[in-house]
Design an enzyme around this catalytic site. Structure first.
Site, short mmCIF file in Angstrom:
data_model
loop_
_atom_site.label_atom_id
_atom_site.label_comp_id
_atom_site.label_asym_id
_atom_site.label_seq_id
_atom_site.Cartn_x
_atom_site.Cartn_y
_atom_site.Cartn_z
N ASP A 131 4.14 -6.07 1.08
CA ASP A 131 2.61 -5.57 1.24
C ASP A 131 1.88 -6.08 2.26
O ASP A 131 1.62 -7.39 2.22
CB ASP A 131 2.11 -6.27 -0.26
CG ASP A 131 0.57 -5.96 -0.55
OD1 ASP A 131 0.30 -5.06 0.40
OD2 ASP A 131 0.21 -6.00 -1.54
N HIS A 176 -4.16 -8.73 -3.75
CA HIS A 176 -3.13 -8.74 -2.73
C HIS A 176 -2.98 -10.14 -2.11
O HIS A 176 -3.89 -10.66 -2.00
CB HIS A 176 -3.39 -7.57 -1.65
CG HIS A 176 -3.35 -6.24 -2.34
ND1 HIS A 176 -2.19 -5.52 -2.43
CD2 HIS A 176 -4.45 -5.23 -2.99
CE1 HIS A 176 -2.50 -4.47 -2.97
NE2 HIS A 176 -3.91 -4.30 -3.07
#
Lengths: 535, 535
Positions: A174, A347
């Site tokens: 990610d 995130h």
């Protein structure tokens, strides 16, 4: 639109199948999904593995299932969200939905698939490990290293370290926050900020956050209890997600806490907490409508407090800003993540990504999830961690990469266009899938509206012009275009002065009304493009 | 669009006359200026006082002068920028430009006008003090409290304190950063960040910053000298502003340092520093064109470094992001204010504003400059400083406020629309001022283009449709619309794949080409609205 195909010979596994919401530049389009035609040449698809339930990871599943009869593996929360969505698609059955085990591998053709629970801004997210004859592939999808998650579910770093010792051929990780230094704070760290914002406030409180952020909702339930406020959920998506979470035991309202928006509006302001959709200032969302006093149930005024507990998705800054201005004009106080600690990202930031790279020590690396600049920053981080240029590949949509124990190389491209879907109608049907032939067949209708900012008058407008749009089966016009003009006129008349002054909101209303009219009258779905000219 | 009228009886003074650049929602418009018709009922305008040379403070001056014969007072740098602009307007003379003294008051009717030099992101900015029979009015305009400015010119806090002791009836102060805590750092504090970004780099360096930030340019000249690089200026506006600054002794290139972009491209990469326009990713700007390899003189590739030393104006985040992605795809390294200390704001943060409020102790306060949320934050700060609700007035465009020693009250509204100007043509003429009658007369042309993201093909498109646009004086069509279609086709053929994929850039090209064609062919200037549909 996250959609990754892993392939060995003629055997495939798909990880995630997402959609995206179009930006202002895709006028007349509601949803964009990947063109999946390349799947036809992919051999056998043994299964689709979904990492979590965000729309950009699962939104294309109904369209995929309409064309391919494949099992779809997902954790319970993700599965229930898809089940809700499939209920809107008459032609697609939910029979293919399967449980994604987290305690044993799942064999899909030559792939042994394992998943590790991770913390993210939605419950029951998973990281995927594909064991193959060539080595292990780790696909993190979205995650963060929250060391003290609200629901107690986070990444087991011991298992990650063991994977690293066992050997990782390829990591895909990610990149969303790859250009953000340090660590992302845990979800619980914002409890104090939320508490401080509400403490001592004696008007109504409205909080907007992403509907699927169930752990954020749990924190807000605690907060409401501490401050003696009852809660109402405003907006369809937040009600749906709360229902699913409740059913799965992920969210619990103490008895008597949850009530209807109307009851809260009628009660004492200092006893009310509304949870409202519309974090991005989307023109038809609950909070945007509340901000211009066009909501059926909820109103804000002096003494009320609005908390924006969410990220601003790039491109939405202006519509969010306009919504906040409207709320302030009504006299409300607005607190955002810019001036209080009431939101935290889902995130991983740069040092978390570094840790993952260091623990997994992959031979090869492909940054995923993010704009090119974030992928690029993540590649830079891999170089800092000692990976050579040859070992890191930057890819964009459609790129094919071939990897084995000896090398990782680019191997051409497949066609992956965007497919536009029309979904703001009363029901949604996969058959309205709008591909090239479809748009060419139904044509384009452009509605040009001139608004005088001062008095909202319209002079000789609106004009509705079309190309390639034949209203009737036998080609007759039958006054459709002039009736369409009347529909737009009526939309303009019904609009409040604030809606007229807000072009995004006005465009959305014109589009929705005109689309509905044309579909009912002509059974056709031309692409509708509202153009607002200010005079 | 900053445009403030101060009035006592029938005597007026105007402070600033700005324009704005339209957002994506004002398709087909180049420049927006305030509708100044309300000036007709303002009695005698004794003069226009300009605080500094940014377009949002001076851009409407040519249009004001075309209708009103009034003296315009400005500091030398501001004056020369306006003089350049007036040279493009044949019908307006520069005779009315006057020096704005900084050592003695200027009597304009009942107003004795004093100005105090302030630091800002442009040289020779001034704060305005209007001494009136009712008391002193302080209008800060844009400023910051830079304690160590590059050019040595900053606000004299001793004079501010003296004004406070003398008494201030009304303060109007810059709210742009009213929601940013603390102090804004001084311009010199970024020298180290810029130095660090460039040190050791052996490819070309490109820096983009706002053209009028002459003190930033001075710092870049120092930097280039330290690192043995020569400089080239790329882009019209940066060349013009540097020319003016050089003439006034505000900017000096050491002998042999400045050269042409072509010479720098031909020379050693580690000896080159380009100063480039295009901080906001504007589609036709130098840096945006360089990013898609469509610039006539400058190219970037692997080993090159691009510094984005500027603010991201809200609403431009996506176009800036896309430009950065393009630069990264070419192999360049990109450093922005998000990951290095290479930019600092030109506006005062909350504690600087607090200091001004505390020193001036105004009886009444009106926050100016900023979106409603910033005005609102500034009003909140005034309350923190002990001002009562009655003493602070939040205003929006068109509001009239009446003030004397006893009270400050709202006193209705005047009509202040927006006027759209068409300015991307070869020359600019005030007569093309596009008001309601004009748009109604010349009509609207909508160009609908369908782009296939994969191969750039166009199917049966483009289509050009119009309403209220009569190409010929006698009403004949003469094939204009089908030729217009060919113009758009040619634009599409000339576009690079990257331009085709970038809708903002493509729209700007279609608009410019079609506008030029229609004007030459028909002597008409319809509003041109490009619509891109992705298929």
């Amino acid at each position: 639109m996250n959609f990754m195909v892993y392939r060995i010979g003629d055997d495939c596994v798909v990880v995630d199948a997402g959609m995206m919401f179009p930006g202002a530049e895709h006028l007349g389009v509601d949803v964009v999904i990947p063109d999946m035609s390349f799947l036809e040449e992919c051999g056998t698809i043994h299964g689709v593995v979904l990492t979590h339930g965000h729309e950009d990871h699962i939104g294309a599943v109904p369209y995929l299932l309409a064309r391919h009869d494949v099992p779809v593996f997902a954790s319970p929360f993700t599965r229930e969200l898809i089940r809700n969505r499939l209920a809107e698609h008459a032609s697609v059955s939910a029979d293919c939905l399967r449980d994604l085990p987290d305690d044993r591998p799942l064999q899909l053709g030559p792939f042994a698939v394992e998943t590790l629970p991770v913390a993210h801004s939605i419950p029951q997210a998973r990281m995927v490990v594909l064991r193959t004859p060539f080595g292990n592939v780790v696909h993190t999808a979205d995650f963060k290293l929250d060391p003290d998650p609200v629901d107690g579910v986070g990444l087991d770093l011991e298992r990650v370290a063991a994977l690293g010792r066992e050997g990782v051929l390829l990591l895909l990780s990610d990149s969303t926050n790859a250009d953000v230094p340090g660590f992302t704070a845990g979800e619980k760290t914002i409890a104090a900020g939320l508490d401080q914002a509400i403490a001592g406030h004696d008007g109504r409180v409205l909080v907007t956050t992403f509907s699927s952020n169930i752990n954020r909702m749990r924190q807000l339930v605690d907060l409401a209890r501490r401050h003696g406020r009852r809660m109402a959920l405003v907006g369809t998506s937040i009600q749906q997600q709360a229902e699913v979470a409740g059913r799965l035991g992920l969210l619990d309202f103490p008895s008597g806490m949850r009530t209807s928006p109307q009851t809260l509006m009628d009660g004492a302001p200092d006893r009310a907490l509304f949870l409202v959709t519309g974090t991005q200032g989307e023109p038809m969302s609950a909070l945007a409508r509340i901000s211009v006093d066009k909501h059926r149930e909820v109103r804000v005024g002096p003494g009320d407090l609005v908390l924006h507990s969410a990220r601003r998705i790039p491109g939405n800054e202006k519509s969010i800003g306009r919504m906040i201005d409207h709320l302030l004009r009504r006299g409300a106080r607005v607190v955002t993540a810019a001036n209080a600690r009431i939101h935290v990202s889902g995130h991983p930031a740069r040092d978390e990504l570094r840790l993952i790279l260091q623990l997994l020590r992959p031979r090869y690396f492909i940054p995923i999830h993010g704009e090119f600049r974030q992928l690029s920053a993540h590649a830079g981080l891999a170089h800092e961690c000692g990976m050579s240029d040859d070992a890191v590949v930057l890819i964009e949509s459609g790129d094919v990469v071939a990897v084995n124990e000896q090398e990782i190389v680019r191997a051409g491209r497949v066609h992956v266009g965007q497919v536009f879907i029309d979904a703001t109608l009363d029901e949604v049907d996969w058959a309205i899938l709008r591909d090239r032939r479809r748009v060419a067949g139904d044509g384009i209708v452009v509605a040009v509206v001139a608004v005088d900012r001062e008095n909202g008058s319209m002079n000789e407008f609106p004009e509705v012009v079309s190309r390639g749009f034949v209203p009737d089966a036998d080609g007759a016009e039958n006054g459709v275009m002039s009736d369409a003009r009347d529909v737009v006129l009526r939309t303009l008349e019904d609009a409040t002065p604030e809606e007229r002054a807000d072009e995004t909101m006005l465009k959305a209303r014109i589009q929705t009304d005109l689309k509905r009219f044309l579909r009912r009258r002509t059974q056709r779905r031309p692409l509708i493009i509202p153009v607002i000219v200010e005079l």
